[in-house]
Design a protein around this motif. Structure first.
Motif: not given
Length: 323
Positions: A62-90
């Motif tokens: 989306a950024e490359r096409a000059g249309q950043p608004s077309r990018a999906p919104t984020r549910i979680a930041n990277l910190r929270d994603k990593l925390g969830s992956l750790a909780a899953a036993g990865i």
């Protein structure tokens, strides 16, 4: 859990059971997949590993096409994603920088250089609609063929359903945008929260009589507005609060997203502390006011709404904390 930015340099590293994806939100569908990876790793004597991407590939294109608004919104930041992956036993997470070079990589190079040589994959699980390589030319069938050549097995996981509907990050984003936190909880398997370190702000809230703790939000979030929230990390119990998540159009025209939280009956220094903000109910959308007097009146009304929410549900929230 070990986290690597890009492929590890250790060529003698242990072989792994791997899954690949964005894992935004790590919802119940993701959790089922991760449990299967953990189980396969245990059965085969491998490390359980995840490859994810930063930025999200759709953000990059989306950024490359000059249309950043077309990018999906984020549910979680990277910190929270990593925390969830750790909780899953990865055991290990590869955060691969998604850039033009990675996007242009042919499917055959991805399977040989990244999966076989770089990560020593022996078992791989992906979604049934998985695609990879330049132009998304690779799919599950070509991946299985590559696995046969390079010595790794490929499995797919059927869709995980909730109420007859496929659980997906898109479904979580839609529920967040609607402020339907009961549905979000059902899709994630836990209440929705955003974590971050408390930063210094402009101190305007204190001037208006509503001091706030501020959290920077690096990516466009899947929700915005004013919310009833609880804050974790400042004591033995979650603290009641009201929060605004958005671009603060009345006082700032930069477009920067900020999470501002006004804690009730709490005025201790919080700067630098890592907190989690749990979202309970949406009060209203973000608005632009003509002046600070109107903004102050709106904040007071929001705070009153949130205090009433906690007064009505004090017993239920206390019971929830015990679970």
């Amino acid at each position: 859990m070990k986290v690597f930015r890009g492929l590890p340099n250790d060529r003698a590293r242990a072989p792994c059971a791997l899954t690949i994806g964005n894992f935004d939100g790590v919802h119940l569908g993701h959790q089922a997949l991760l449990a299967r990876v953990r189980g396969a790793a245990d059965a085969l004597g491998l490390e359980a590993e995840v490859m994810t991407f930063e930025p999200h590939p759709r953000e990059f294109f989306a950024e490359r096409a000059g249309q950043p608004s077309r990018a999906p919104t984020r549910i979680a930041n990277l910190r929270d994603k990593l925390g969830s992956l750790a909780a899953a036993g990865i055991d290990r997470v590869i955060v691969e920088h998604f850039n033009a070079h990675f996007a242009a990589m042919p499917p055959a190079e991805f399977t040989s250089r990244v999966l076989a040589e770089g990560l020593h994959v022996k078992w791989l699980m992906v979604g049934a609609d998985f695609s990879y390589g330049a132009g998304r030319a690779g799919n599950v069938a070509t991946l299985a063929e590559a696995g046969a050549r390079h010595g790794f097995a490929v499995e797919t996981l059927p869709a995980v359903l909730h109420g007859g509907e496929r659980i997906s990050s898109s479904a979580v984003r839609a529920a967040l945008a609607q402020g339907d936190f009961d549905r979000v909880h059902a899709l994630l398997g836990h209440p929705y929260a955003i974590s971050g370190h408390v930063i210094h702000g402009a101190k305007l809230g204190r001037t208006l009589g509503f001091p706030t703790l501020n959290l920077r939000v690096a990516h466009r979030p899947a929700l915005s507005g004013v919310f009833v929230v609880r804050v974790h990390g400042l004591g033995p119990r979650a603290l009641p609060a009201v929060a605004s998540l958005g671009v603060r159009p009345t006082v700032d025209d930069s477009g920067r997203v900020l999470l501002e939280v006004h804690l009730f009956d709490y005025d201790r220094p919080c700067y630098g502390k890592l907190v989690g903000v749990e979202f309970l109910e949406k009060i209203r959308d973000e608005e632009k006011y003509t002046g600070l007097a109107d903004l102050t009146a709106a904040i007071a009304a929001d705070a009153g709404h949130a205090r009433a929410y906690f007064a009505q549900r004090a017993g239920a929230l206390t019971a929830l904390d015990r679970i």
